[in-house]
Design an enzyme around this catalytic site. Sequence first.
Site, mmCIF file in Angstrom:
data_model
loop_
_atom_site.group_PDB
_atom_site.id
_atom_site.type_symbol
_atom_site.label_atom_id
_atom_site.label_comp_id
_atom_site.label_asym_id
_atom_site.label_seq_id
_atom_site.Cartn_x
_atom_site.Cartn_y
_atom_site.Cartn_z
ATOM 1 N N CYS A 107 0.836 -1.205 0.000
ATOM 2 C CA CYS A 107 0.000 0.000 0.000
ATOM 3 C C CYS A 107 0.874 1.260 0.000
ATOM 4 C CB CYS A 107 -0.974 -0.043 1.174
ATOM 5 S SG CYS A 107 -2.433 1.018 0.953
ATOM 6 N N HIS B 141 -3.698 -5.769 1.177
ATOM 7 C CA HIS B 141 -3.469 -6.003 2.600
ATOM 8 C C HIS B 141 -3.932 -7.412 2.956
ATOM 9 C CE1 HIS B 141 -2.373 -1.950 3.832
ATOM 10 N NE2 HIS B 141 -3.381 -1.471 3.127
#
Length: 477
Positions: free
Chosen positions: A328, A425
């Site tokens: 991310c 994630h």
Amino acid sequence: MFMGTGSDVGKSLLVAGLCRALANRGLRVAPFKPQNMSNNAAVTSDGGEIGRAQALQARAARRELITAMNPVLLKPEQETGSQVVVRGQRRASMSARTYWQERGKLMPEVLAAFHELAATADIVLVEGAGSASEVNLRANDLANFGFAQAANVPVVLVGDIHRGGVIASLVGTFATIDPADAARIRATMVNKFQGDPALFADGIRFLETRTGTPCFGPVPWFADAAKLPAEDVLALESYTADRAGAFTIAVPRLPRIANFDDLDPLRAEPGVSLVLVEPGQPLPRNADLIILPGSKATRSDLAALRHNGWDIDISAHHRAGTRILGICGGYQMLGRTIADPDGIEGAPGTSPGLGLLDVETVLTPTKQLRVEHATHAASGTAISGYHMHMGTTSGPDTARPFAQVDATPEGATSPDGRVTGTYLHGLFAADPFRRAVLGNAASPDLAYEASIEQTLDDLAAHLENHLDIDALLALAE
């Protein structure tokens, strides 16, 4: 509603364990936290985000995650300001002072979410936030007694005996708060006890006499708590490597680190030494893998990374052949530039990245929130994860994706294959993928998701053994 005498007294874990215990009894139970503050969040089935603790509690209750479980989520972006997420969607970024002045306007939405949950459950277990005795924050309160009064919910006040002074903190809370709020407390609870419970019998009697309420517990320390995903950044204090594993993973501790539970499955591996590198410390020379984690303020955290000299360490490791993975915000840092033309995370501008991936990122106001099922490009293993980010990343290295999500390329890989980036994630919870990354260092016996379920069952049994749950249920209204 479970409130605490302070932060980290174990409210989240107690609610999770009670959710599983009551679900095991056949009750429809739902977790709820009116206002949370955390950069560790989870994506819900209805396309929003909630605090990680409520996601774990929902799992314990065997319920689907929905935004009603945590209607207000504050995600700190700077020392005195946060992104305000309401019913799972980013609504604004506010200074602490502005939010304190405006938060009362959110009470109707908070109550609506609570009643929505209550309509689908036999019992709702509510978690407070921080300390119940913060009288300076009582006006327009959403998190503790403000909500309890508005929703007419009875309160159990939880104290942590492990940190000491539990009798003073419990009795002192009654003495500090408004009498009308104190009258809402139906019981106290002593948590995290170690030793012979008989030695605290006089303490229980004193608490019951001074507060005029029953005292539950003491609840003994639950040793396996560290196996469960944590929400509070305080949990990172226990991330110091406690074993010399054959495979070393270095993770710089960024000021606004987010979704750090991505690391939990790696930490659970007996053959892995996970080193959370504190500011001022160099990355370990023996690192086999460097992970740049998620961030709530990517450009600011990138500046902090450079301030600590970690960019120099990362470059040296790269030249030496160490693998590097960015997740991310960490993925964005690995590129050539990160542009924030609209000032979403701070002052508008563009920051040079680390330049290890030939990609560029532009931050955009729309947050991407969705659960994903992907296939890792290099190993062909399956990944179940989620996207939670703002911004788009493009460039030549995306032609070598990290993964395929429903036949769509995701992430990027350097030409030599040693630097990768992804927005996914939760990827390391997938056992085959984790084993593909770690190779011989991975334990063939670790089934991570199954271990979480077993720990929740063990926690429920622990509470059944040490709490009078029937008496606790009798307090509910």
